[in-house]
Scaffold this motif. Structure first.
Motif, PDB file in Angstrom:
ATOM      1  N   LEU A 150      45.553  32.977  23.524  1.00  0.00           N
ATOM      2  CA  LEU A 150      44.366  33.642  24.745  1.00  0.00           C
ATOM      3  C   LEU A 150      44.740  35.217  25.060  1.00  0.00           C
ATOM      4  O   LEU A 150      43.912  35.970  24.951  1.00  0.00           O
ATOM      5  N   GLU A 151      46.032  35.483  25.240  1.00  0.00           N
ATOM      6  CA  GLU A 151      46.401  36.725  25.606  1.00  0.00           C
ATOM      7  C   GLU A 151      46.472  37.787  24.545  1.00  0.00           C
ATOM      8  O   GLU A 151      45.993  38.796  24.911  1.00  0.00           O
ATOM      9  N   PHE A 152      46.265  37.325  23.274  1.00  0.00           N
ATOM     10  CA  PHE A 152      46.023  38.048  22.061  1.00  0.00           C
ATOM     11  C   PHE A 152      44.604  38.589  22.289  1.00  0.00           C
ATOM     12  O   PHE A 152      44.336  39.868  22.067  1.00  0.00           O
ATOM     13  N   ARG A 153      43.730  37.539  22.311  1.00  0.00           N
ATOM     14  CA  ARG A 153      42.331  38.040  22.411  1.00  0.00           C
ATOM     15  C   ARG A 153      41.933  38.787  23.548  1.00  0.00           C
ATOM     16  O   ARG A 153      40.880  39.852  23.540  1.00  0.00           O
ATOM     17  N   LEU A 154      42.595  38.627  24.769  1.00  0.00           N
ATOM     18  CA  LEU A 154      42.199  39.491  25.926  1.00  0.00           C
ATOM     19  C   LEU A 154      42.730  40.788  25.851  1.00  0.00           C
ATOM     20  O   LEU A 154      42.061  41.942  26.275  1.00  0.00           O
ATOM     21  N   THR A 155      43.962  40.983  25.194  1.00  0.00           N
ATOM     22  CA  THR A 155      44.514  42.323  24.847  1.00  0.00           C
ATOM     23  C   THR A 155      43.469  43.440  23.934  1.00  0.00           C
ATOM     24  O   THR A 155      43.158  44.331  24.201  1.00  0.00           O
ATOM     25  N   LEU A 156      42.936  42.490  23.007  1.00  0.00           N
ATOM     26  CA  LEU A 156      41.851  43.046  22.292  1.00  0.00           C
ATOM     27  C   LEU A 156      40.519  43.229  23.028  1.00  0.00           C
ATOM     28  O   LEU A 156      39.856  44.422  22.962  1.00  0.00           O
ATOM     29  N   HIS A 157      40.127  42.266  23.466  1.00  0.00           N
ATOM     30  CA  HIS A 157      39.051  42.369  24.435  1.00  0.00           C
ATOM     31  C   HIS A 157      39.068  43.557  25.564  1.00  0.00           C
ATOM     32  O   HIS A 157      37.768  44.132  25.684  1.00  0.00           O
ATOM     33  N   ASN A 158      39.981  43.723  26.123  1.00  0.00           N
ATOM     34  CA  ASN A 158      40.298  44.939  27.076  1.00  0.00           C
ATOM     35  C   ASN A 158      40.902  46.195  26.544  1.00  0.00           C
ATOM     36  O   ASN A 158      41.061  47.110  27.282  1.00  0.00           O
ATOM     37  N   SER A 159      40.839  46.154  25.228  1.00  0.00           N
ATOM     38  CA  SER A 159      41.447  47.426  24.532  1.00  0.00           C
ATOM     39  C   SER A 159      40.405  48.657  24.753  1.00  0.00           C
ATOM     40  O   SER A 159      39.167  48.608  25.066  1.00  0.00           O
ATOM     41  N   PRO A 217      34.562  57.097  22.033  1.00  0.00           N
ATOM     42  CA  PRO A 217      33.607  57.471  22.501  1.00  0.00           C
ATOM     43  C   PRO A 217      32.208  57.247  21.929  1.00  0.00           C
ATOM     44  O   PRO A 217      31.206  57.098  22.695  1.00  0.00           O
ATOM     45  N   ASN A 218      32.252  56.593  20.524  1.00  0.00           N
ATOM     46  CA  ASN A 218      31.111  55.884  19.926  1.00  0.00           C
ATOM     47  C   ASN A 218      30.698  54.727  20.362  1.00  0.00           C
ATOM     48  O   ASN A 218      29.836  53.988  19.846  1.00  0.00           O
ATOM     49  N   GLY A 219      31.800  53.952  21.261  1.00  0.00           N
ATOM     50  CA  GLY A 219      31.192  52.629  21.871  1.00  0.00           C
ATOM     51  C   GLY A 219      31.933  51.699  21.079  1.00  0.00           C
ATOM     52  O   GLY A 219      31.939  50.441  21.426  1.00  0.00           O
ATOM     53  N   ARG A 220      32.831  52.251  20.166  1.00  0.00           N
ATOM     54  CA  ARG A 220      33.673  51.177  19.307  1.00  0.00           C
ATOM     55  C   ARG A 220      34.944  50.882  19.839  1.00  0.00           C
ATOM     56  O   ARG A 220      35.658  51.654  20.561  1.00  0.00           O
ATOM     57  N   LYS A 221      35.509  49.587  19.596  1.00  0.00           N
ATOM     58  CA  LYS A 221      36.879  49.084  19.956  1.00  0.00           C
ATOM     59  C   LYS A 221      37.672  49.097  18.793  1.00  0.00           C
ATOM     60  O   LYS A 221      37.182  48.752  17.722  1.00  0.00           O
ATOM     61  N   LEU A 222      38.896  48.869  19.104  1.00  0.00           N
ATOM     62  CA  LEU A 222      39.898  49.101  17.773  1.00  0.00           C
ATOM     63  C   LEU A 222      40.570  47.489  18.025  1.00  0.00           C
ATOM     64  O   LEU A 222      40.675  46.694  19.077  1.00  0.00           O
ATOM     65  N   THR A 223      40.981  47.185  16.853  1.00  0.00           N
ATOM     66  CA  THR A 223      41.603  45.647  16.897  1.00  0.00           C
ATOM     67  C   THR A 223      42.735  45.802  15.829  1.00  0.00           C
ATOM     68  O   THR A 223      43.185  46.666  15.116  1.00  0.00           O
ATOM     69  N   ASP A 224      43.399  44.646  16.022  1.00  0.00           N
ATOM     70  CA  ASP A 224      44.356  44.456  15.168  1.00  0.00           C
ATOM     71  C   ASP A 224      44.078  43.711  13.755  1.00  0.00           C
ATOM     72  O   ASP A 224      43.550  42.544  13.612  1.00  0.00           O
ATOM     73  N   SER A 225      43.541  44.692  12.611  1.00  0.00           N
ATOM     74  CA  SER A 225      43.037  44.274  11.243  1.00  0.00           C
ATOM     75  C   SER A 225      43.707  43.244  10.778  1.00  0.00           C
ATOM     76  O   SER A 225      42.968  42.096  10.275  1.00  0.00           O
TER      77      SER A 225
END
Length: 267
Positions: A43-52, A56-64
């Motif tokens: 869960l906390e891995f997902r929450l880290t990405l969710h709150n990343s 400026p263009n509205g995109r989030k980054l993630t662990d590919s």
């Protein structure tokens, strides 16, 4: 000049070209066999990405790399016993690209972001903790330091309503209300095209689509969409919109030795 945020792509039916064909709610049945400690890691891995940070263009980054595993059907991606668990109060640099963190600092502090004092970024750096002391004594020292820092920065302690039950019953709902698969679908909304492509637009799922993806065939008697609107959707809004509630819940579970070693289905 601000970069305009692209209009979202709205998915309404399963014949949409961006329909998440990789997603199957059956893949997440294995979460019930995880211990609470393992479930917390996932869960906390997902929450880290969710709150990343949001670019400026509205995109989030993630662990590919881990995102690719999820798309291949491997939903248990952070419960290796050798892996140190990720705590939500610590920014995990291996999960959030440094570019995203830099953009967040720029957005918050403007042209002065390079002048930020190091102690404001790592306020407890340099403080020594005596690990020979009992846990309560160490936690008391940390609480004192946090209170002093809040006083210095004029940041009041957030107050949570008394009616929020941060206990194992609420924690079990994170499984039964399918929070992890929901967060994976939200992650897909930001990662449906490779990062290097310029034609990025955020995806959005209608409630009808989310009910179909998350509930599957489990609601044959009641209309599936009504069940989702009345139970699942309000739960997601409540649990994700109040970070202090969620953090208190997870902190309480970490202190419960019995719960941590118990399978989620048995809590």
């Amino acid at each position: 000049m601000k970069t305009p945020i692209p209009i979202s792509i709205r998915i309404k039916t399963s014949d949409h070209p961006k329909w998440p064909k990789w997603f199957s709610i059956k893949n997440y049945d294995c979460l019930a066999d995880l211990t609470a400690a393992q479930f917390l890691n996932e869960l906390e891995f997902r929450l880290t990405l969710h709150n990343s940070p949001t670019l400026p263009n509205g995109r989030k980054l993630t662990d590919s790399k881990r995102w690719q595993l999820i798309q291949k059907g491997y939903v248990i991606i952070n419960s290796n016993p050798v892996t140190q668990p990720d705590f939500p109060t610590v920014i995990a640099l291996n999960h959030v690209d440094l570019l995203g963190i830099t953009e967040e600092i720029k957005l918050r502090s403007g042209d002065h972001y390079l002048d930020l004092e190091p102690q404001l970024l790592m306020p407890l750096l340099g403080q020594n903790l005596d690990l020979t002391k009992p846990n309560k004594a160490i936690l008391g020292d940390c609480e004192f330091l946090i209170n002093q820092l809040r006083k210095t920065l004029s940041i009041p302690e957030p107050k949570a309503p008394d009616n929020f039950q941060a206990n194992e019953k609420t924690f079990k709902k994170l499984l039964t209300y399918k929070l992890i698969p929901y967060l994976d679908l939200m992650m897909y909304c930001y990662n449906h095209v490779p990062f290097y492509e310029d034609n990025w637009q955020k995806l959005e799922f209608t409630q009808n689509v989310l009910s179909e993806l998350l509930l599957g065939e489990e609601s044959k008697q009641d209309p599936r969409i009504e069940l989702y609107k009345k139970t699942y959707a309000p739960f997601y809004r409540k649990i994700l919109s109040n970070e202090s509630h969620l953090m208190q819940l997870l902190a309480n579970i970490r202190q419960n030795t019995w719960v941590l070693g118990t399978k989620m289905q048995d809590i």
